[in-house]
Design a protein around this motif. Sequence first.
Motif, PDB file in Angstrom:
ATOM      1  N   ASP A  11     -11.143  -5.513  -4.587  1.00 25.71           N
ATOM      2  CA  ASP A  11     -12.217  -5.616  -5.566  1.00 25.71           C
ATOM      3  C   ASP A  11     -11.791  -4.957  -6.864  1.00 25.71           C
ATOM      4  OD1 ASP A  11     -14.240  -6.874  -3.894  1.00 25.71           O
ATOM      5  OD2 ASP A  11     -14.355  -4.968  -2.827  1.00 25.71           O
ATOM      6  N   VAL A  12     -12.473  -5.317  -7.937  1.00 25.37           N
ATOM      7  CA  VAL A  12     -12.243  -4.670  -9.226  1.00 25.37           C
ATOM      8  C   VAL A  12     -12.455  -3.169  -9.044  1.00 25.37           C
ATOM      9  CG1 VAL A  12     -13.127  -4.444 -11.580  1.00 25.37           C
ATOM     10  CG2 VAL A  12     -12.874  -6.707 -10.554  1.00 25.37           C
ATOM     11  N   GLY A  13     -11.518  -2.388  -9.563  1.00 25.36           N
ATOM     12  CA  GLY A  13     -11.595  -0.936  -9.447  1.00 25.36           C
ATOM     13  C   GLY A  13     -10.779  -0.381  -8.293  1.00 25.36           C
ATOM     14  N   ASP A  14     -10.394  -1.244  -7.346  1.00 19.05           N
ATOM     15  CA  ASP A  14      -9.557  -0.785  -6.226  1.00 19.05           C
ATOM     16  C   ASP A  14      -8.170  -0.394  -6.728  1.00 19.05           C
ATOM     17  OD1 ASP A  14     -11.594  -1.320  -4.459  1.00 19.05           O
ATOM     18  OD2 ASP A  14     -10.613  -3.055  -3.513  1.00 19.05           O
ATOM     19  N   GLU A  15      -7.536   0.500  -6.000  1.00 17.30           N
ATOM     20  CA  GLU A  15      -6.151   0.882  -6.293  1.00 17.30           C
ATOM     21  C   GLU A  15      -5.223   0.162  -5.320  1.00 17.30           C
ATOM     22  OE1 GLU A  15      -4.588   5.057  -7.399  1.00 17.30           O
ATOM     23  OE2 GLU A  15      -4.200   4.837  -5.248  1.00 17.30           O
ATOM     24  N   VAL A  16      -4.166  -0.444  -5.865  1.00 17.67           N
ATOM     25  CA  VAL A  16      -3.166  -1.113  -5.032  1.00 17.67           C
ATOM     26  C   VAL A  16      -1.796  -0.545  -5.352  1.00 17.67           C
ATOM     27  CG1 VAL A  16      -4.459  -3.270  -4.772  1.00 17.67           C
ATOM     28  CG2 VAL A  16      -2.892  -3.004  -6.691  1.00 17.67           C
ATOM     29  N   GLY A  17      -0.909  -0.615  -4.386  1.00 19.73           N
ATOM     30  CA  GLY A  17       0.472  -0.202  -4.605  1.00 19.73           C
ATOM     31  C   GLY A  17       1.298  -1.403  -5.041  1.00 19.73           C
ATOM     32  N   LEU A  18       2.188  -1.198  -6.014  1.00 15.73           N
ATOM     33  CA  LEU A  18       3.050  -2.274  -6.500  1.00 15.73           C
ATOM     34  C   LEU A  18       4.499  -1.940  -6.205  1.00 15.73           C
ATOM     35  CD1 LEU A  18       1.507  -2.898 -10.041  1.00 15.73           C
ATOM     36  CD2 LEU A  18       0.963  -4.066  -7.906  1.00 15.73           C
ATOM     37  N   LYS A  19       5.198  -2.896  -5.635  1.00 12.41           N
ATOM     38  CA  LYS A  19       6.616  -2.726  -5.336  1.00 12.41           C
ATOM     39  C   LYS A  19       7.393  -3.781  -6.115  1.00 12.41           C
ATOM     40  CE  LYS A  19       9.928  -2.833  -1.563  1.00 12.41           C
ATOM     41  NZ  LYS A  19      10.106  -3.038  -0.126  1.00 12.41           N
ATOM     42  N   ILE A  20       8.284  -3.338  -6.990  1.00  7.99           N
ATOM     43  CA  ILE A  20       9.097  -4.253  -7.780  1.00  7.99           C
ATOM     44  C   ILE A  20      10.337  -4.629  -6.975  1.00  7.99           C
ATOM     45  CG2 ILE A  20      10.460  -4.509  -9.890  1.00  7.99           C
ATOM     46  CD1 ILE A  20       8.469  -2.501 -11.174  1.00  7.99           C
ATOM     47  N   VAL A  21      10.586  -5.914  -6.839  1.00 10.90           N
ATOM     48  CA  VAL A  21      11.784  -6.393  -6.158  1.00 10.90           C
ATOM     49  C   VAL A  21      12.925  -6.307  -7.182  1.00 10.90           C
ATOM     50  CG1 VAL A  21      12.875  -8.329  -4.980  1.00 10.90           C
ATOM     51  CG2 VAL A  21      10.426  -7.885  -4.668  1.00 10.90           C
ATOM     52  N   VAL A  22      13.750  -5.288  -7.031  1.00  9.30           N
ATOM     53  CA  VAL A  22      14.781  -4.959  -8.025  1.00  9.30           C
ATOM     54  C   VAL A  22      15.705  -6.145  -8.299  1.00  9.30           C
ATOM     55  CG1 VAL A  22      16.695  -3.401  -8.553  1.00  9.30           C
ATOM     56  CG2 VAL A  22      14.653  -2.527  -7.429  1.00  9.30           C
ATOM     57  N   GLU A  23      16.037  -6.907  -7.279  1.00  8.12           N
ATOM     58  CA  GLU A  23      16.946  -8.043  -7.442  1.00  8.12           C
ATOM     59  C   GLU A  23      16.369  -9.132  -8.349  1.00  8.12           C
ATOM     60  OE1 GLU A  23      17.635  -5.760  -3.885  1.00  8.12           O
ATOM     61  OE2 GLU A  23      15.897  -6.958  -4.377  1.00  8.12           O
ATOM     62  N   SER A  24      15.065  -9.100  -8.578  1.00  7.29           N
ATOM     63  CA  SER A  24      14.424 -10.132  -9.392  1.00  7.29           C
ATOM     64  C   SER A  24      14.284  -9.729 -10.863  1.00  7.29           C
ATOM     65  CB  SER A  24      13.041 -10.456  -8.831  1.00  7.29           C
ATOM     66  OG  SER A  24      12.146  -9.378  -9.063  1.00  7.29           O
ATOM     67  N   VAL A  25      14.697  -8.518 -11.206  1.00  2.73           N
ATOM     68  CA  VAL A  25      14.540  -8.024 -12.577  1.00  2.73           C
ATOM     69  C   VAL A  25      15.698  -8.516 -13.436  1.00  2.73           C
ATOM     70  CG1 VAL A  25      14.458  -5.951 -14.018  1.00  2.73           C
ATOM     71  CG2 VAL A  25      13.298  -5.977 -11.799  1.00  2.73           C
ATOM     72  N   PRO A  79       0.800  -1.229   0.000  1.00  2.00           N
ATOM     73  CA  PRO A  79       0.000   0.000   0.000  1.00  2.00           C
ATOM     74  C   PRO A  79       0.834   1.281   0.000  1.00  2.00           C
ATOM     75  CG  PRO A  79      -0.798  -1.532   1.665  1.00  2.00           C
ATOM     76  CD  PRO A  79       0.483  -2.097   1.124  1.00  2.00           C
ATOM     77  N   SER A  80       2.053   1.222   0.534  1.00  3.01           N
ATOM     78  CA  SER A  80       2.876   2.433   0.604  1.00  3.01           C
ATOM     79  C   SER A  80       3.750   2.635  -0.638  1.00  3.01           C
ATOM     80  CB  SER A  80       3.759   2.391   1.849  1.00  3.01           C
ATOM     81  OG  SER A  80       4.693   1.328   1.752  1.00  3.01           O
ATOM     82  N   ALA A  81       3.724   1.697  -1.577  1.00 10.59           N
ATOM     83  CA  ALA A  81       4.554   1.813  -2.782  1.00 10.59           C
ATOM     84  C   ALA A  81       4.061   2.963  -3.662  1.00 10.59           C
ATOM     85  CB  ALA A  81       4.537   0.511  -3.563  1.00 10.59           C
ATOM     86  N   PRO A  82       4.988   3.687  -4.287  1.00 13.19           N
ATOM     87  CA  PRO A  82       4.589   4.831  -5.108  1.00 13.19           C
ATOM     88  C   PRO A  82       3.925   4.454  -6.434  1.00 13.19           C
ATOM     89  CG  PRO A  82       6.961   4.556  -5.193  1.00 13.19           C
ATOM     90  CD  PRO A  82       6.436   3.575  -4.186  1.00 13.19           C
ATOM     91  N   LEU A  83       4.193   3.250  -6.954  1.00 13.86           N
ATOM     92  CA  LEU A  83       3.580   2.814  -8.210  1.00 13.86           C
ATOM     93  C   LEU A  83       2.195   2.268  -7.907  1.00 13.86           C
ATOM     94  CD1 LEU A  83       3.648   2.219 -11.241  1.00 13.86           C
ATOM     95  CD2 LEU A  83       4.805   0.061 -10.708  1.00 13.86           C
ATOM     96  N   LYS A  84       1.183   2.946  -8.408  1.00 13.13           N
ATOM     97  CA  LYS A  84      -0.203   2.540  -8.139  1.00 13.13           C
ATOM     98  C   LYS A  84      -0.792   1.877  -9.382  1.00 13.13           C
ATOM     99  CE  LYS A  84      -0.053   4.424  -4.093  1.00 13.13           C
ATOM    100  NZ  LYS A  84       0.244   3.600  -2.952  1.00 13.13           N
TER     101      LYS A  84
END
Length: 72
Positions: A47-61, A7-12
């Motif tokens: 639910d559909v339409g909700d906003e979630v925060g996404l955090k990319i684990v950089v080491e996995s890219v 939820p605290s991730a900047p990418l929504k």
Amino acid sequence: MIVLIDPSAPLKAEVDVTETTGSETLLRVKAKGILCEVQSKERLTVDVGDEVGLKIVVESVHLFDEKTGERI
């Protein structure tokens, strides 16, 4: 690539589809116009339409050179 729901991730992202499969939750989300699928190892209450925060684990890219196909 590993993406976590945070939820605290900047990418929504906006939830497009949600499916609970036992103890896991599968989501299809849209972030910055890009659709992606996220699998959570826990049951999420979204639910559909909700906003979630996404955090990319950089080491996995894993990045690849477009011309050679070699891993960078």
